[in-house]
Design an enzyme around this catalytic site. Structure first.
Site, PDB file in Angstrom:
ATOM      1  N   GLU A  75       0.828  -1.203   0.000  1.00 11.57           N
ATOM      2  CA  GLU A  75       0.000   0.000   0.000  1.00 11.57           C
ATOM      3  C   GLU A  75       0.868   1.260   0.000  1.00 11.57           C
ATOM      4  OE1 GLU A  75      -2.963   0.713  -0.477  1.00 11.57           O
ATOM      5  OE2 GLU A  75      -3.417   2.580   0.584  1.00 11.57           O
ATOM      6  N   HIS A  78       2.646   1.946  -3.308  1.00  9.72           N
ATOM      7  CA  HIS A  78       1.696   2.550  -4.250  1.00  9.72           C
ATOM      8  C   HIS A  78       1.542   4.045  -3.958  1.00  9.72           C
ATOM      9  CE1 HIS A  78      -1.765   3.063  -6.803  1.00  9.72           C
ATOM     10  NE2 HIS A  78      -2.582   3.310  -5.792  1.00  9.72           N
ATOM     11  N   HIS A 137     -11.529   5.378  -8.549  1.00 10.34           N
ATOM     12  CA  HIS A 137     -10.075   5.478  -8.448  1.00 10.34           C
ATOM     13  C   HIS A 137      -9.410   4.848  -9.678  1.00 10.34           C
ATOM     14  CE1 HIS A 137      -6.538   6.384  -6.197  1.00 10.34           C
ATOM     15  NE2 HIS A 137      -6.179   5.144  -5.987  1.00 10.34           N
ATOM     16  N   HIS A 261     -20.372  -7.567 -18.010  1.00  8.98           N
ATOM     17  CA  HIS A 261     -19.011  -7.259 -18.480  1.00  8.98           C
ATOM     18  C   HIS A 261     -18.638  -8.146 -19.671  1.00  8.98           C
ATOM     19  CE1 HIS A 261     -14.930  -5.848 -18.386  1.00  8.98           C
ATOM     20  NE2 HIS A 261     -14.428  -7.029 -18.090  1.00  8.98           N
ATOM     21  N   HIS A 319      -4.584  -7.880 -17.138  1.00 13.11           N
ATOM     22  CA  HIS A 319      -5.887  -7.510 -17.708  1.00 13.11           C
ATOM     23  C   HIS A 319      -6.176  -6.031 -17.418  1.00 13.11           C
ATOM     24  CE1 HIS A 319      -9.795  -8.403 -19.413  1.00 13.11           C
ATOM     25  NE2 HIS A 319     -10.430  -7.980 -18.328  1.00 13.11           N
TER      26      HIS A 319
HETATM   27  C1  HEM Z   1     -12.991  -6.378 -24.468  1.00  8.33           C
HETATM   28  C2  HEM Z   1     -12.318  -5.696 -23.706  1.00  8.33           C
HETATM   29  C3  HEM Z   1     -12.218  -5.733 -22.198  1.00  8.33           C
HETATM   30  C4  HEM Z   1     -11.844  -4.668 -21.464  1.00  8.33           C
HETATM   31  C5  HEM Z   1     -11.486  -3.278 -21.978  1.00  8.33           C
HETATM   32  C6  HEM Z   1     -11.846  -5.087 -20.080  1.00  8.33           C
HETATM   33  C7  HEM Z   1     -11.480  -4.268 -19.021  1.00  8.33           C
HETATM   34  C8  HEM Z   1     -11.468  -4.641 -17.702  1.00  8.33           C
HETATM   35  C9  HEM Z   1     -11.023  -3.812 -16.611  1.00  8.33           C
HETATM   36  C10 HEM Z   1     -10.461  -2.402 -16.747  1.00  8.33           C
HETATM   37  C11 HEM Z   1     -11.171  -4.514 -15.467  1.00  8.33           C
HETATM   38  C12 HEM Z   1     -10.872  -4.012 -14.054  1.00  8.33           C
HETATM   39  C13 HEM Z   1      -9.509  -4.492 -13.629  1.00  8.33           C
HETATM   40  C14 HEM Z   1      -9.114  -4.016 -12.271  1.00  8.33           C
HETATM   41  O1  HEM Z   1      -9.858  -3.336 -11.571  1.00  8.33           O
HETATM   42  O2  HEM Z   1      -7.976  -4.324 -11.871  1.00  8.33           O
HETATM   43  C15 HEM Z   1     -11.716  -5.800 -15.827  1.00  8.33           C
HETATM   44  C16 HEM Z   1     -12.018  -6.799 -14.923  1.00  8.33           C
HETATM   45  C17 HEM Z   1     -12.396  -8.068 -15.284  1.00  8.33           C
HETATM   46  N1  HEM Z   1     -12.607  -8.543 -16.560  1.00  8.33           N
HETATM   47 FE1  HEM Z   1     -12.432  -7.500 -18.266  1.00  8.33          FE
HETATM   48  N2  HEM Z   1     -12.227  -6.412 -20.005  1.00  8.33           N
HETATM   49  C18 HEM Z   1     -12.452  -6.862 -21.279  1.00  8.33           C
HETATM   50  C19 HEM Z   1     -12.825  -8.150 -21.627  1.00  8.33           C
HETATM   51  C20 HEM Z   1     -13.039  -9.193 -20.752  1.00  8.33           C
HETATM   52  C21 HEM Z   1     -13.428 -10.538 -21.115  1.00  8.33           C
HETATM   53  C22 HEM Z   1     -13.644 -11.027 -22.536  1.00  8.33           C
HETATM   54  C23 HEM Z   1     -13.546 -11.237 -19.959  1.00  8.33           C
HETATM   55  C24 HEM Z   1     -13.933 -12.695 -19.748  1.00  8.33           C
HETATM   56  C25 HEM Z   1     -14.487 -13.476 -20.620  1.00  8.33           C
HETATM   57  C26 HEM Z   1     -13.239 -10.368 -18.861  1.00  8.33           C
HETATM   58  C27 HEM Z   1     -13.237 -10.712 -17.515  1.00  8.33           C
HETATM   59  C28 HEM Z   1     -12.948  -9.876 -16.475  1.00  8.33           C
HETATM   60  C29 HEM Z   1     -12.954 -10.274 -15.074  1.00  8.33           C
HETATM   61  C30 HEM Z   1     -13.258 -11.664 -14.530  1.00  8.33           C
HETATM   62  C31 HEM Z   1     -12.601  -9.133 -14.335  1.00  8.33           C
HETATM   63  C32 HEM Z   1     -12.433  -9.008 -12.811  1.00  8.33           C
HETATM   64  C33 HEM Z   1     -10.956  -9.069 -12.499  1.00  8.33           C
HETATM   65  C34 HEM Z   1     -10.609  -8.687 -11.075  1.00  8.33           C
HETATM   66  O3  HEM Z   1     -11.414  -8.847 -10.153  1.00  8.33           O
HETATM   67  O4  HEM Z   1      -9.463  -8.253 -10.880  1.00  8.33           O
HETATM   68  N3  HEM Z   1     -12.937  -9.121 -19.382  1.00  8.33           N
HETATM   69  N4  HEM Z   1     -11.886  -5.849 -17.196  1.00  8.33           N
END
Ligand code: HEM
Length: 355
Positions: A75, A78, A137, A261, A319
């Site tokens: 923390e 960061h 944030h 999402h 991601h």
């Molecule tokens: C197409 C473009 C996509 C973008 C721009 C995107 C963007 C994001 C962002 C910004 C987060 C938040 C990360 C964080 O707070 O650290 C997120 C979380 C997540 N995304 Fe995506 N996503 C995309 C596609 C997908 C796809 C295709 C899947 C699954 C099939 C997916 C599954 C998830 C999951 C499970 C999380 C939660 C992760 C966590 O708790 O840290 N995303 N996504």
């Protein structure tokens, strides 16, 4: 400081903002967001309490939040790096005001954003990971990086005209022959940016509400998500809780967020494919089109891996960062399309600033 030095400082700040965002994701994913229960210090100290005496004092001050040294370090690291970024953005503002030809509006926006971002960082801690603050944030961090990119692009050196005559100050526009196609491209570029911002917000909401692992099958979810769809899952103001760590929504609400999402990812892919097709029609924009498609593919692959492998730390951080990279590419596309459509205005403005 010369123009190049100023631009270098902006680039350094942009790179540092990427590090701050990555560190932020790592902090959240290692459950270290509350590693220090106070702000800006840690258990009342400027750094993580190290000595026995300090640790005893920390325990006495915050009996309900026992010190976990590695989380506190996550923390605080960061916060230190984010603080350094804040100082760099302040320096950018000071330097911008010292030379007339430097843009001042964008640095001022950056300063406001980074101050607000610091407040969101404080509320993340004091409101115990309230989802709307955590998502805000994330969006604030992405906005900081985007503004730095726009500023850096804006400062790029312009090619010198061979003759100083006004007509020759106009670089040829790839849109000169087709105003209609230029209009369509601008529209697609803006739509692509809006859709990516929406998808990032949805991702942030998924993460902040701990909805990442509620659906483990592809393509959508193993449960009847239509049956359990609950729009209250998107209510930004949630009932007050002592802590929001590990989430406060019920299973149905989390499924709703998660599935939305994923549907958002399909919509984003479709819109960006259409945008890539539009970009491809202009030779000057083909590289950006390829870059955008590459980053999109990577992001979808990482998202799917998050689901099938139950959120591995490295993949989840990647991601987050790839989501930011996609946003930066979309910002660059929009800046490029804007400049190519308005070469005269841009050149006149630059010429005026140089005198
Ligand atoms: C197409 C473009 C996509 C973008 C721009 C995107 C963007 C994001 C962002 C910004 C987060 C938040 C990360 C964080 O707070 O650290 C997120 C979380 C997540 N995304 Fe995506 N996503 C995309 C596609 C997908 C796809 C295709 C899947 C699954 C099939 C997916 C599954 C998830 C999951 C499970 C999380 C939660 C992760 C966590 O708790 O840290 N995303 N996504």
């Amino acid at each position: 400081m010369q123009r190049n030095g100023f631009r270098l400082l902006v680039l350094a700040a942009l790179i540092l903002s990427v590090c701050v965002i990555g560190l932020g994701a790592y902090t959240r994913l290692t459950e270290a967001g509350l590693g220090c229960p106070d702000w800006p210090g840690c258990y009342g100290f400027a750094g993580v309490p190290k000595t026995d005496v300090h640790q005893e004092l920390a325990a006495a001050r915050y009996p309900h939040a026992p010190l976990e040294v590695h989380k506190a370090w996550n923390e605080m690291l960061h916060r230190y790096v984010a603080g350094t970024l804040g100082i760099m953005i302040l320096a950018i503002n000071v330097l911008a005001w010292r030379r007339l030809e430097r843009p001042r509006g964008l640095p001022a926006c950056l300063l406001v954003t980074v101050v607000f971002q610091a407040m969101l960082g404080m509320w993340t801690v004091t409101l115990s990971l309230m989802p709307v603050v955590v998502m805000g944030h994330l969006l604030g961090g992405f906005t900081t990086a985007s503004l730095l990119l726009v500023l850096w692009l804006r400062l790029r050196p312009l090619p010198m005209p061979r003759s100083p005559s006004r007509s020759q100050l106009r670089p040829s526009s790839p849109f000169a022959s087709s105003t209609a196609s230029a209009g369509a491209l601008s529209l697609f570029a803006l739509l692509g940016l809006a859709v990516v911002i929406g998808q990032i917000a949805l991702g942030g909401w998924t993460a902040a509400n701990y909805a990442a692992v509620v659906c483990t099958q592809l393509p959508l979810c193993e449960v009847d998500w239509q049956q359990s769809f609950d729009s209250s899952a998107f209510s930004l103001i949630q009932p007050v809780h002592d802590s929001y760590q590990y989430g406060v929504l019920d299973y149905q609400q989390r499924v709703t967020i998660h599935v939305t999402h994923r549907i958002g990812a399909a919509v984003t892919t479709l819109v960006l494919l259409l945008l890539a097709w539009q970009l491809w029609r202009h030779s000057a924009l083909r590289q950006l089109a390829l870059l955008m498609l590459g980053v999109l593919c990577g992001q979808v692959a990482l998202g799917i891996t998050n689901v099938v492998a139950s959120l591995p730390l490295g993949v989840a951080v990647a991601h987050n960062l790839t989501g930011m990279a996609l946003l930066l590419v979309l910002v660059a596309v929009n800046v490029q399309v804007f400049w190519l459509r308005r070469p005269t205005r841009h050149w006149q403005g630059s010429a005026a600033r140089l005198h």
